[in-house]
Design a protein around this motif. Structure first.
Motif: not given
Length: 57
Positions: A20, A22, A27, A31-32, A49, A51-52, A55
């Motif tokens: 990930s 992210w 980070r 940027t992503s 990518l 997100t929390k 995950q």
């Protein structure tokens, strides 16, 4: 870099996906989009990518 090591030196023939991007260290590196482009240029086939929330699922 990744493609060279895994594919040429180790003979790996499968799909290369990042962990990930992210996560905090990724980070902090930009940027992503910037981090994903670096991973793809390094030879990864796909950039994750997540997100929390994704995950934790």
């Amino acid at each position: 870099m990744v493609g060279d090591l895994l594919r040429r030196q180790l003979g790996y023939r499968g799909l290369i996906i990042t962990d990930s991007l992210w996560m905090a260290p990724a980070r902090a590196a930009g940027t992503s989009a910037e981090v994903a482009m670096r991973a793809l240029r390094a030879g990864d086939d796909a950039a994750a990518l997540l997100t929390k929330a994704a995950q934790q699922a």
